[in-house]
Design an enzyme around this catalytic site. Structure first.
Site, PDB file in Angstrom:
ATOM      1  N   LYS A  33      42.901  -3.245 -20.741  1.00 36.51           N
ATOM      2  CA  LYS A  33      43.194  -2.167 -21.692  1.00 36.51           C
ATOM      3  C   LYS A  33      42.439  -2.400 -22.998  1.00 36.51           C
ATOM      4  O   LYS A  33      41.852  -1.468 -23.567  1.00 36.51           O
ATOM      5  CB  LYS A  33      44.705  -2.086 -21.962  1.00 36.51           C
ATOM      6  CG  LYS A  33      45.497  -1.664 -20.736  1.00 36.51           C
ATOM      7  CD  LYS A  33      46.999  -1.937 -20.859  1.00 36.51           C
ATOM      8  CE  LYS A  33      47.637  -1.892 -19.474  1.00 36.51           C
ATOM      9  NZ  LYS A  33      48.990  -2.476 -19.423  1.00 36.51           N
ATOM     10  N   LYS A  75      51.930  -9.671 -24.680  1.00 37.51           N
ATOM     11  CA  LYS A  75      52.221  -9.876 -23.253  1.00 37.51           C
ATOM     12  C   LYS A  75      53.556 -10.591 -23.195  1.00 37.51           C
ATOM     13  O   LYS A  75      54.092 -10.986 -24.231  1.00 37.51           O
ATOM     14  CB  LYS A  75      51.140 -10.719 -22.581  1.00 37.51           C
ATOM     15  CG  LYS A  75      50.775 -11.990 -23.371  1.00 37.51           C
ATOM     16  CD  LYS A  75      49.632 -12.772 -22.739  1.00 37.51           C
ATOM     17  CE  LYS A  75      48.275 -12.205 -23.033  1.00 37.51           C
ATOM     18  NZ  LYS A  75      47.505 -11.898 -21.847  1.00 37.51           N
ATOM     19  N   ARG A  76      54.141 -10.758 -21.997  1.00 36.12           N
ATOM     20  CA  ARG A  76      55.373 -11.531 -21.917  1.00 36.12           C
ATOM     21  C   ARG A  76      55.173 -12.927 -22.487  1.00 36.12           C
ATOM     22  O   ARG A  76      54.091 -13.505 -22.408  1.00 36.12           O
ATOM     23  CB  ARG A  76      55.851 -11.603 -20.456  1.00 36.12           C
ATOM     24  CG  ARG A  76      56.466 -10.319 -19.951  1.00 36.12           C
ATOM     25  CD  ARG A  76      57.706  -9.918 -20.753  1.00 36.12           C
ATOM     26  NE  ARG A  76      58.826 -10.773 -20.497  1.00 36.12           N
ATOM     27  CZ  ARG A  76      59.815 -10.515 -19.647  1.00 36.12           C
ATOM     28  NH1 ARG A  76      59.824  -9.367 -18.985  1.00 36.12           N
ATOM     29  NH2 ARG A  76      60.793 -11.373 -19.457  1.00 36.12           N
ATOM     30  N   THR A  80      46.265  -7.535 -17.019  1.00 32.49           N
ATOM     31  CA  THR A  80      45.826  -6.141 -17.090  1.00 32.49           C
ATOM     32  C   THR A  80      45.714  -5.696 -18.547  1.00 32.49           C
ATOM     33  O   THR A  80      44.952  -4.777 -18.854  1.00 32.49           O
ATOM     34  CB  THR A  80      46.792  -5.200 -16.331  1.00 32.49           C
ATOM     35  OG1 THR A  80      48.133  -5.569 -16.658  1.00 32.49           O
ATOM     36  CG2 THR A  80      46.594  -5.307 -14.843  1.00 32.49           C
ATOM     37  N   HIS A 121      51.468 -11.479  -6.570  1.00 32.39           N
ATOM     38  CA  HIS A 121      51.119 -11.337  -7.989  1.00 32.39           C
ATOM     39  C   HIS A 121      51.223 -12.620  -8.784  1.00 32.39           C
ATOM     40  O   HIS A 121      51.072 -12.595 -10.007  1.00 32.39           O
ATOM     41  CB  HIS A 121      51.999 -10.293  -8.667  1.00 32.39           C
ATOM     42  CG  HIS A 121      51.783  -8.904  -8.169  1.00 32.39           C
ATOM     43  ND1 HIS A 121      50.899  -8.028  -8.768  1.00 32.39           N
ATOM     44  CD2 HIS A 121      52.304  -8.246  -7.119  1.00 32.39           C
ATOM     45  CE1 HIS A 121      50.925  -6.878  -8.112  1.00 32.39           C
ATOM     46  NE2 HIS A 121      51.763  -6.982  -7.102  1.00 32.39           N
ATOM     47  N   LYS A 125      50.899 -18.638 -20.537  1.00 34.35           N
ATOM     48  CA  LYS A 125      50.037 -17.705 -21.269  1.00 34.35           C
ATOM     49  C   LYS A 125      49.583 -18.292 -22.602  1.00 34.35           C
ATOM     50  O   LYS A 125      48.721 -17.749 -23.276  1.00 34.35           O
ATOM     51  CB  LYS A 125      50.767 -16.379 -21.489  1.00 34.35           C
ATOM     52  CG  LYS A 125      51.075 -15.639 -20.185  1.00 34.35           C
ATOM     53  CD  LYS A 125      51.809 -14.341 -20.434  1.00 34.35           C
ATOM     54  CE  LYS A 125      52.318 -13.660 -19.181  1.00 34.35           C
ATOM     55  NZ  LYS A 125      51.280 -12.907 -18.445  1.00 34.35           N
TER      56      LYS A 125
HETATM   57  C1  26W Z   1      61.707 -12.767  -8.962  1.00 35.89           C
HETATM   58  C2  26W Z   1      61.304 -12.860 -10.351  1.00 35.89           C
HETATM   59  C3  26W Z   1      59.915 -12.392 -10.570  1.00 35.89           C
HETATM   60  C4  26W Z   1      59.713 -11.283 -11.349  1.00 35.89           C
HETATM   61  C5  26W Z   1      58.440 -10.829 -11.564  1.00 35.89           C
HETATM   62  C6  26W Z   1      58.859 -13.049 -10.007  1.00 35.89           C
HETATM   63  C7  26W Z   1      57.594 -12.602 -10.210  1.00 35.89           C
HETATM   64  C8  26W Z   1      57.388 -11.493 -10.979  1.00 35.89           C
HETATM   65  C9  26W Z   1      55.994 -10.951 -11.155  1.00 35.89           C
HETATM   66  C10 26W Z   1      55.118 -11.406 -10.038  1.00 35.89           C
HETATM   67  C11 26W Z   1      55.405 -11.281 -12.451  1.00 35.89           C
HETATM   68  C12 26W Z   1      54.219 -10.425 -12.772  1.00 35.89           C
HETATM   69  O1  26W Z   1      54.367  -9.383 -13.358  1.00 35.89           O
HETATM   70  N1  26W Z   1      53.007 -10.889 -12.427  1.00 35.89           N
HETATM   71  C13 26W Z   1      51.822 -10.315 -13.000  1.00 35.89           C
HETATM   72  O2  26W Z   1      51.320  -9.292 -12.152  1.00 35.89           O
HETATM   73  C14 26W Z   1      50.227  -8.610 -12.788  1.00 35.89           C
HETATM   74  C15 26W Z   1      49.827  -7.458 -11.903  1.00 35.89           C
HETATM   75  O3  26W Z   1      49.242  -7.918 -10.743  1.00 35.89           O
HETATM   76  C16 26W Z   1      49.082  -9.576 -13.059  1.00 35.89           C
HETATM   77  O4  26W Z   1      48.084  -8.896 -13.760  1.00 35.89           O
HETATM   78  C17 26W Z   1      49.572 -10.765 -13.891  1.00 35.89           C
HETATM   79  O5  26W Z   1      48.559 -11.726 -14.017  1.00 35.89           O
HETATM   80  C18 26W Z   1      50.787 -11.389 -13.222  1.00 35.89           C
HETATM   81  O6  26W Z   1      51.333 -12.411 -14.059  1.00 35.89           O
END
Ligand code: 26W
Length: 833
Positions: A679, A567-568, A675, A376, A573
């Site tokens: 929406k 968004k976060r 995503t 992701h 971003k």
């Molecule tokens: C280990 C810490 C950590 C926590 C969360 C590392 C990575 C993450 C996620 C990968 C972050 C995340 O939510 N990524 C998002 O995933 C969405 C669903 O696929 C994508 O639409 C977003 O672009 C992506 O940033």
């Protein structure tokens, strides 16, 4: 033995026969009243909305439960192949309104509530969000299990039942303050504890090796500190199809033995305290989005999820097939939601070899045929690596297995590229140099039959960049699955007025085949339809105005352009780019450059990871700029900037129907998919965006004329890095120079000297990874095109319709169908309604 069994099956049969529950207002009303009075013990003296919410939810939940049992029995009977979605996060949001929609009882329930003099909206809004996730990845998991149930696929979600979910965000003096989110405080009627499926999870200890009677090497993992994982099940209904799947979340609890040492030593209090150690494992969700921090507790969480879920699946298998695992891989598959649960690769090996007596090769073949991994993010700081020392200490047996997987794997690499030592070091599951680390993404790739990214560009970049060596070795493993969102929650439930207009125009059926929305395009020249579309959008905007008034006490002008970025908070971003543009608009007003002005409300919301200094500063900047602009008499209705506190799933349900413009402005190549963009599009907002993530595919669907494109491409960003000179770019752009002057002279921080120096410095740095300054001019120009389009109401309305009409691709029904057709190969199971 937590549960005693009946001696004969007779009483079970007798007590388990139940008549079907009525789905009409009369029956729902009767059940609601009964729960309120009998179960909850309430009468006319109770003033709390909560108990009515609870009574109604119990009534709705009963209707889920009866379908849940039928689904469970249908799966048993079919003995079908099963899918398991393993995820550390399920960002479910609220349950009630979605459950009513999917059961098809929204109207009946509204009537029941009306008859009883209740405000259904108020009840719905009293439910706390289940915020068991950070952002995109967690919400995607929630949308996925909705689509699996709607497509009638036998898929179970496995996750963790955090006592505290995503923190709730307060804004104090413009700054983020985090408060714990005790979402279970008032109980959770939607879950059922299933003590009988409790699993035992080992930690610590050491391993001992011996030979068994067949001369085979056997390893036992001993002297462990065990923790129990207790499952809590939540029903996941499909859309009006009789299917109800399961989300199983694990809660850590202490074993009876836990703290026994202390107890025997006479220290009762210490022994109870020791229990806390176990319970802490699932106490809190890590609020880091895209930044790993290597904490032991998180590794414990990951292992508990993987081990409990796999043991659960294996117990089901053994109960049915005994010790014969020959068909296991044909009948089961696991999708790993990022690397977070990827320890499952090693854990499945351990369980098959140490517990179920399989040989290495057979176990490895099963593992590689059942595991699939979704990536992701490309951000290097998000890639999980665990120190080998920590691993050895916490999970000694797993570390041995990973070393052995690595030995086999490196032999394969050597055979493929003889003598290529550099490549061996690059691809090893163990990163050398100073402290050794386990590369969890590599473990996931090596142990899986599939590796996918979440949008076309992202999947391409994985193959060309991050995972290039692996792509060269196993090109067949790599594929793309562009994300989606569930149209049930993100259109029908959150925007019922628009859903009604759509159904009245193109008929039923679109909610389970979203490509049918394309039919709306036939009506873009139908004046009456366009007027209705416009009216629906205005109503949604008015609701957003009311929400802002109620939550923040601010008045927004419903006729202004609603420009939204939620968004976060993350530098990639580029909320900063948005702020620079707002400052530019403010500057134009102040210098009187307002011919053909378009009134605009800029809404920004999102949480920053508590340890992410820069993201928190950006929140502070937004609030300070808002404070100056919103109190300036020259500005008035022309421009407003609002920071929306505590952005979460239920807030997005109120925000996305009322947005005109969706800001998707990440540095190209950095947002894996996005995503939120989908929406907004589905609800008729237009996108201003870079060629990043799924924006590219959104633009392909709606056409260039209906998308406000700006900014450097991913290639251009990469080549710019070598000679990036933001300072001279600022000098060459008078508007940008004025914006930077306002920032630098302290106009937005008059009593907080120097507080934004870090931000200014990062923008002007030739090493700024997000090249924000490079995209400023192009962004401002695109915003001018937005204004011109918005001033022509008819044109804007057409563009809005075209956006909704072409959002069909972005349903998770399409995404999940692709996962299923290409990877899982599950057969839908029809459940008798
Ligand atoms: C280990 C810490 C950590 C926590 C969360 C590392 C990575 C993450 C996620 C990968 C972050 C995340 O939510 N990524 C998002 O995933 C969405 C669903 O696929 C994508 O639409 C977003 O672009 C992506 O940033």
């Amino acid at each position: 033995m937590p549960h005693r069994r009946f001696k004969t099956s007779q009483p079970i049969k007798t007590i388990s026969t139940l008549p079907d529950l009525g789905m009409d207002a009369k029956h729902i009303k009767a059940d609601l009243k009964s729960y309120y009075g009998h179960r909850l013990g309430m009468d006319e003296h109770c003033k709390s909305v909560h108990y009515v919410y609870e009574a109604l939810s119990l009534a709705v939940n009963d209707r889920l439960t009866e379908r849940w049992k039928k689904t469970y029995n249908a799966y048993r009977k079919e003995d079908c192949k099963r899918g398991y979605y393993l995820s550390m996060e399920f960002l479910m949001g609220r349950t009630l309104s979605n459950a009513m929609l999917n059961l098809g009882i929204t109207d009946a329930t509204s009537k029941a509530a009306y008859d009883l003099g209740l405000d259904l909206e108020e009840l719905i809004d009293s439910e706390p969000d289940a915020g068991l996730g950070n952002g995109g990845l967690g919400r995607l998991a929630a949308c996925f299990i909705d689509s699996c149930a709607t497509l009638q696929l036998p898929v179970t979600g496995y996750g963790l039942r955090y006592e505290y979910g995503m923190f709730s965000q307060m804004i104090v003096n413009g700054e983020q303050v985090e408060e714990p989110d005790h979402w279970l405080r008032n109980g959770n009627i939607w879950e059922i504890q299933r003590l009988e499926y409790t699993q035992c999870i080992k930690f610590g200890g050491h391993t001992e090796t011996h030979e068994d009677e067949h001369g085979h090497k056997r390893v036992v993992w001993v002297d462990t500190q065990d923790v129990l994982a207790v499952p809590f099940d939540t029903p996941i209904p499909g859309y009006q199809n009789g299917t109800v799947n399961t989300l199983r979340l694990w809660k850590a609890t202490a074993t009876e033995q836990f703290g026994l040492q202390e107890f025997n030593a006479g220290d009762y209090a210490e022994s109870v305290a020791a229990k806390n150690g176990a319970e802490n494992i699932t106490m809190v969700l890590y609020p880091n989005d895209a930044n790993e921090n290597g904490k032991a507790l998180r590794l414990r969480q990951q292992y508990l999820l993987a081990s409990a879920s796999l043991q659960d699946v294996l117990a089901l298998w053994v109960g049915r097939h005994g010790a014969d695992f020959s068909q296991f891989a044909e009948k089961n598959c696991f999708q790993l939601n990022d690397t977070h649960p990827s320890i499952a690769v090693a854990e499945l090996m351990r369980l098959l070899i140490d517990i179920h007596d399989l040989q290495w090769d057979e176990a490895w073949s099963i593992t590689q045929r059942t595991m699939a991994y979704t990536n992701h993010t490309l951000l290097p700081e998000a890639l999980e690596r665990w120190s080998v020392n920590l691993f050895k200490q916490l999970l000694p047996r797993l570390m041995e297995i990973i070393f052995e997987i690595n030995a086999h794997f490196l032999a394969e690499v050597s055979a493929h590229w003889p003598g290529d030592i550099d490549r061996l070091a690059r691809m090893s599951l163990i990163e050398e140099g100073g402290v050794q680390h386990v590369r969890m993404a590599y473990l996931a790739i090596v142990g899986s039959y599939s590796v996918n990214g979440v949008a076309e560009l992202h999947s391409k970049l994985l193959q060309q960049g991050l995972f290039h060596d692996f792509y060269e070795l196993w090109p067949h493993k790599f594929n793309n699955k562009t994300n989606g969102v569930t149209p049930r929650r993100w259109l029908a439930a959150c925007n019922p007025e628009l859903a009604t207009l759509i159904t009245e125009t193109i008929g039923e059926g679109w909610l389970t085949d979203l490509t049918l929305l394309k039919k709306l395009e036939a009506f873009i020249d139908d004046k009456a339809f366009c007027e209705r579309w416009f009216a629906v959008q205005q109503t949604a905007k008015q609701k957003l105005v009311d929400y802002n008034k109620q939550e923040l006490g601010v008045d927004l002008n419903v006729n202004a352009l609603f420009d939204v970025q939620v968004k976060r908070m993350h530098e990639y971003k580029r909320q900063l780019l948005n702020v620079l543009h707002v400052i530019h608009l403010y500057d134009r007003i102040k210098r009187g450059d307002i011919t053909n002005w378009t009134d605009r409300c800029v809404l920004i919301g999102g949480k920053a990871a508590p340890g992410y200094f820069m993201a928190k500063k950006i929140i502070k900047l937004i609030n300070n700029v808002a404070n100056v602009i919103n109190h300036d008499a020259d500005v008035g209705d022309k421009l407003k900037l609002i920071f929306l506190p505590n952005y979460r799933v239920s807030a997005m349900e109120k925000i996305c129907p009322g947005a005109d413009l969706s800001e998707q402005i990440s540095t190209a190549g950095k947002e894996a998919s996005g995503t939120g963009n989908m929406k907004f599009m589905m609800n008729g907002a237009l996108t201003i965006g870079t060629l990043d993530g799924a924006n590219i595919e959104i633009r392909e669907e709606v056409g260039d004329d209906n998308f406000f494109l700006f900014g450097l491409t991913e290639d251009q960003v990469e080549s710019l890095r070598h000679h990036y000179d933001p300072v001279s770019m600022i000098q060459q752009d008078e508007d940008l120079q004025r914006v930077m002057n306002l920032l630098e002279c302290g106009h937005f921080n008059q009593f907080e000297q120097g507080t934004f120096d870090g931000i200014i410095h990062s923008l002007k740095s030739p090493h700024d990874p997000w090249v924000t300054i490079a995209d400023f001019r192009s962004f401002v120009d695109a915003q001018k095109r937005v204004e011109a389009a918005y001033q022509d109401k008819d044109r804007w309305t057409k563009m809005s319709i075209i956006n909704t009409a072409n959002s069909g691709k972005f349903s998770t029904d399409r995404t999940i169908s692709e996962y299923n057709d290409e990877l899982w190969k599950l057969t839908p199971v029809f459940v008798k309604k």
